[in-house]
Design a protein around this motif. Structure first.
Motif, PDB file in Angstrom:
ATOM      1  N   GLU A 123       4.555  23.567  -1.072  1.00  0.00           N
ATOM      2  CA  GLU A 123       4.119  22.415  -0.287  1.00  0.00           C
ATOM      3  C   GLU A 123       5.136  21.292  -0.372  1.00  0.00           C
ATOM      4  O   GLU A 123       5.845  21.148  -1.372  1.00  0.00           O
ATOM      5  CB  GLU A 123       2.784  21.883  -0.800  1.00  0.00           C
ATOM      6  N   SER A 124       5.162  20.498   0.680  1.00  0.00           N
ATOM      7  CA  SER A 124       5.895  19.240   0.677  1.00  0.00           C
ATOM      8  C   SER A 124       4.883  18.137   0.963  1.00  0.00           C
ATOM      9  O   SER A 124       3.757  18.401   1.384  1.00  0.00           O
ATOM     10  CB  SER A 124       6.996  19.241   1.733  1.00  0.00           C
ATOM     11  N   SER A 125       5.279  16.884   0.736  1.00  0.00           N
ATOM     12  CA  SER A 125       4.340  15.803   1.004  1.00  0.00           C
ATOM     13  C   SER A 125       5.069  14.539   1.403  1.00  0.00           C
ATOM     14  O   SER A 125       6.199  14.293   0.989  1.00  0.00           O
ATOM     15  CB  SER A 125       3.457  15.525  -0.223  1.00  0.00           C
ATOM     16  N   VAL A 126       4.385  13.759   2.232  1.00  0.00           N
ATOM     17  CA  VAL A 126       4.773  12.382   2.529  1.00  0.00           C
ATOM     18  C   VAL A 126       3.650  11.539   1.954  1.00  0.00           C
ATOM     19  O   VAL A 126       2.483  11.697   2.338  1.00  0.00           O
ATOM     20  CB  VAL A 126       4.919  12.133   4.033  1.00  0.00           C
ATOM     21  N   ALA A 127       3.972  10.651   1.012  1.00  0.00           N
ATOM     22  CA  ALA A 127       2.905  10.008   0.252  1.00  0.00           C
ATOM     23  C   ALA A 127       3.274   8.587  -0.119  1.00  0.00           C
ATOM     24  O   ALA A 127       4.442   8.206  -0.151  1.00  0.00           O
ATOM     25  CB  ALA A 127       2.610  10.812  -1.019  1.00  0.00           C
ATOM     26  N   GLY A 128       2.232   7.803  -0.393  1.00  0.00           N
ATOM     27  CA  GLY A 128       2.431   6.440  -0.842  1.00  0.00           C
ATOM     28  C   GLY A 128       1.190   5.880  -1.489  1.00  0.00           C
ATOM     29  O   GLY A 128       0.079   6.389  -1.276  1.00  0.00           O
ATOM     30  N   THR A 129       1.369   4.822  -2.279  1.00  0.00           N
ATOM     31  CA  THR A 129       0.267   4.095  -2.894  1.00  0.00           C
ATOM     32  C   THR A 129       0.492   2.609  -2.652  1.00  0.00           C
ATOM     33  O   THR A 129       1.592   2.102  -2.913  1.00  0.00           O
ATOM     34  CB  THR A 129       0.188   4.364  -4.400  1.00  0.00           C
ATOM     35  N   VAL A 130      -0.537   1.921  -2.133  1.00  0.00           N
ATOM     36  CA  VAL A 130      -0.422   0.498  -1.820  1.00  0.00           C
ATOM     37  C   VAL A 130      -1.726  -0.203  -2.180  1.00  0.00           C
ATOM     38  O   VAL A 130      -2.695   0.432  -2.608  1.00  0.00           O
ATOM     39  CB  VAL A 130      -0.108   0.279  -0.321  1.00  0.00           C
ATOM     40  N   LEU A 131      -1.780  -1.509  -1.982  1.00  0.00           N
ATOM     41  CA  LEU A 131      -3.017  -2.258  -2.160  1.00  0.00           C
ATOM     42  C   LEU A 131      -4.042  -1.829  -1.115  1.00  0.00           C
ATOM     43  O   LEU A 131      -3.701  -1.510   0.030  1.00  0.00           O
ATOM     44  CB  LEU A 131      -2.739  -3.755  -2.057  1.00  0.00           C
ATOM     45  N   SER A 132      -5.303  -1.829  -1.513  1.00  0.00           N
ATOM     46  CA  SER A 132      -6.363  -1.259  -0.670  1.00  0.00           C
ATOM     47  C   SER A 132      -6.428  -1.839   0.729  1.00  0.00           C
ATOM     48  O   SER A 132      -6.692  -1.127   1.698  1.00  0.00           O
ATOM     49  CB  SER A 132      -7.717  -1.448  -1.367  1.00  0.00           C
ATOM     50  N   GLU A 133      -6.183  -3.145   0.853  1.00  0.00           N
ATOM     51  CA  GLU A 133      -6.318  -3.777   2.166  1.00  0.00           C
ATOM     52  C   GLU A 133      -5.342  -3.229   3.195  1.00  0.00           C
ATOM     53  O   GLU A 133      -5.542  -3.383   4.400  1.00  0.00           O
ATOM     54  CB  GLU A 133      -6.115  -5.284   2.023  1.00  0.00           C
ATOM     55  N   PHE A 134      -4.282  -2.561   2.715  1.00  0.00           N
ATOM     56  CA  PHE A 134      -3.270  -2.055   3.634  1.00  0.00           C
ATOM     57  C   PHE A 134      -3.417  -0.560   3.912  1.00  0.00           C
ATOM     58  O   PHE A 134      -2.509   0.064   4.457  1.00  0.00           O
ATOM     59  CB  PHE A 134      -1.872  -2.327   3.066  1.00  0.00           C
ATOM     60  N   ALA A 135      -4.537   0.032   3.545  1.00  0.00           N
ATOM     61  CA  ALA A 135      -4.721   1.474   3.716  1.00  0.00           C
ATOM     62  C   ALA A 135      -4.460   1.938   5.150  1.00  0.00           C
ATOM     63  O   ALA A 135      -3.733   2.919   5.362  1.00  0.00           O
ATOM     64  CB  ALA A 135      -6.118   1.888   3.257  1.00  0.00           C
ATOM     65  N   PRO A 136      -5.020   1.285   6.194  1.00  0.00           N
ATOM     66  CA  PRO A 136      -4.736   1.740   7.561  1.00  0.00           C
ATOM     67  C   PRO A 136      -3.245   1.658   7.908  1.00  0.00           C
ATOM     68  O   PRO A 136      -2.716   2.551   8.580  1.00  0.00           O
ATOM     69  CB  PRO A 136      -5.575   0.800   8.425  1.00  0.00           C
ATOM     70  N   ARG A 137      -2.567   0.613   7.442  1.00  0.00           N
ATOM     71  CA  ARG A 137      -1.131   0.490   7.713  1.00  0.00           C
ATOM     72  C   ARG A 137      -0.342   1.584   7.012  1.00  0.00           C
ATOM     73  O   ARG A 137       0.649   2.104   7.555  1.00  0.00           O
ATOM     74  CB  ARG A 137      -0.619  -0.880   7.268  1.00  0.00           C
ATOM     75  N   LEU A 138      -0.757   1.949   5.803  1.00  0.00           N
ATOM     76  CA  LEU A 138      -0.072   3.028   5.090  1.00  0.00           C
ATOM     77  C   LEU A 138      -0.248   4.348   5.821  1.00  0.00           C
ATOM     78  O   LEU A 138       0.695   5.144   5.924  1.00  0.00           O
ATOM     79  CB  LEU A 138      -0.597   3.141   3.665  1.00  0.00           C
ATOM     80  N   VAL A 139      -1.440   4.601   6.339  1.00  0.00           N
ATOM     81  CA  VAL A 139      -1.665   5.818   7.117  1.00  0.00           C
ATOM     82  C   VAL A 139      -0.691   5.875   8.291  1.00  0.00           C
ATOM     83  O   VAL A 139      -0.062   6.913   8.561  1.00  0.00           O
ATOM     84  CB  VAL A 139      -3.124   5.886   7.615  1.00  0.00           C
TER      85      VAL A 139
END
Length: 474
Positions: A123-139
């Motif tokens: 498997e490969s992945s594109v991933a990130g972790t951010v502050l909760s309020e930015f979840a839609p922007r991270l998606v």
């Protein structure tokens, strides 16, 4: 000079800390009851293009992790494409059709985190972790990196040079050399056995070749998006549908299970003058889809996979042959092997092999004591729960389930399964899966010092030479 006041204070503190004369030594409190791991309530759904989505709210910290797992990796590479998947992942981070690499890094940092692309065997992945309020922007950012890489030609030569340097460094390290040979012997003519490319192979890769590999291996039908942490589920789902719904399905997942081989030989890699020998010793075993897998993990932890394991106690604590021996069950899709590794002093290479095989034979001949097994079970139960105490840990376990076709009951019953393993079952696993007469041995060290030491353990194959007959230990 010690001041009298400080001396008096030190003596007083020591007196307070010392137990009263004649008092009995206190027994440490008993450990608490092991707790079963509870997988958070998760919702999984599929988009019309075949992409799966799992939303798993977890924790109380205002952070969210988003991982897009792609069923592609080194297993999809051909014999002349080693690390082409890695180069693809590196170039994907250099920009999309709407963002530069700097834009990607800056936007992730503005959200309190980062985004990365990683490539593995299956498997490969594109991933990130951010502050909760930015979840839609991270998606949306993860979607852009995955769907719209621009593959800038200006960056490819630099990234290829980085890979060439990484290969050069790896092949100068005895641990990497030994692991590569071990995998090559076990998986002939399969991607799992092709660990390192040549510099010439890397230099042959082109932007067009990277793009062609991407087109042949990346698409919605091979994708599963995981979101875990604290987030607004409705807003995140809306962002997912907006960012991914029109992604082309692309190629269907391809499975390529290996047919590993295992034959008792000693593969010797000469490092003239080396003061240590690096040993890899092992064979194919049950993969996670097998009913024996949990018991195999327990057996491994008792034998060599924990600090209090038998092999570690023997060749590290008692004999002083090595500092950090370790065994593990290494898994891939529909595949696993057990391997014991150790860097030992050169002049005790043969003695180290003798003690490792002695511990395997001892476990095959007699089940462990109940108290010894219980200590290993406590260790495994505790570390398992700790490993799954973060959103990233939760996603890692969900990905493990999906890759190996396991249900939630595997995770939620793991602790009980570990404690359900009996001493007799450990003995059975050692006999059925750890057949020392089939184990591959790779030893990297000073040939002049170690060749005669390893000869009792099988036919010796020196890299670049014809095999020399070996003795078989009794």
């Amino acid at each position: 000079m010690i001041r009298p006041t400080l001396l008096l204070l030190g003596l007083a503190a020591a007196a307070l800390a010392a137990p009263a004369a004649g008092s009995a030594q206190q027994t440490p409190p008993a450990g608490g009851e092991p707790r079963e791991f509870s997988l958070p309530a998760a919702r999984t759904f599929s988009l019309d293009n075949g992409m799966d989505v799992t939303l798993a709210p977890y924790g109380t910290l205002p952070k969210v992790t988003v991982q897009l797992a792609l069923r592609t990796g080194n297993v999809n590479e051909g014999p002349d494409q080693i690390w082409l998947a890695d180069l693809m992942g590196d170039v994907m981070m250099e920009g999309t059709t709407t963002r530069s690499g700097e834009d990607i890094a800056r936007e992730a940092a503005e959200m309190g985190g980062q985004v990365n692309v990683s490539v593995g065997p299956d498997e490969s992945s594109v991933a990130g972790t951010v502050l909760s309020e930015f979840a839609p922007r991270l998606v949306e950012l993860v979607a852009d990196v995955a769907r719209n890489p621009s593959f800038p030609a200006s960056e490819v030569d630099r990234l290829k040079a980085d890979l060439v340097r990484n290969v050069s460094i790896a092949l100068s390290q005895p641990q990497q050399m030994t692991m590569s040979k071990f995998r090559e012997v076990m998986y002939p003519d399969h991607p799992y056995g092709r660990i390192f490319p040549t510099p010439e192979m890397i230099q042959s890769y082109t932007v067009d070749g990277v793009r062609a590999f991407y087109d042949a291996n990346v698409g919605a039908d091979r994708a599963h998006l995981y979101v875990s942490g604290m987030f607004d589920a409705a807003a995140v789902e809306a962002a997912i549908r907006a960012a991914f719904a029109d992604w082309a399905s692309g190629p269907a997942p391809v499975t390529n299970p290996p047919s590993p081989v295992s034959e008792r030989k000693v593969w010797l890699i000469d490092r003239p003058g080396a003061v240590q020998t690096t040993i890899h010793l092992g064979l194919p075993v049950a993969d996670p889809s097998s009913e024996d897998y949990v018991a195999l993990q327990v057996t491994n932890s008792l034998l060599g996979g924990s600090f209090n394991s038998r092999i570690t106690s023997n060749i590290r604590e008692n004999k002083g042959y090595t500092y950090s021996p370790f065994s593990q069950v290494s898994t891939r899709h529909r595949d696993a092997y057990w391997v014991q590794t150790a860097d030992v002093t050169t002049d005790v290479t043969g003695a180290s092999l003798h003690e490792i095989f002695h511990e395997i034979d001892r476990l095959q001949a007699e089940p462990p004591a109940a108290a010894e097994l219980e200590g290993i079970q406590n260790y495994m139960a505790g570390t398992f729960v700790l490993q799954n105490s973060t959103p990233g840990g939760i996603i890692g376990q969900l990905r493990f389930l999906n890759l190996h076709g396991l249900g939630r009951d595997y995770l939620e019953g793991f602790v009980s399964s570990v404690y359900g393993v009996t001493p007799e079952e450990v003995q059975r696993i050692a006999n059925e899966w750890l057949d020392d007469e089939r184990m591959i041995i790779v030893a990297t060290g000073d040939r002049a010092t170690i060749e005669e030491q390893v000869r009792p353990y099988g036919e010796v194959v020196v890299e670049g030479e014809h095999p020399s007959p070996g003795l078989r230990r009794e």
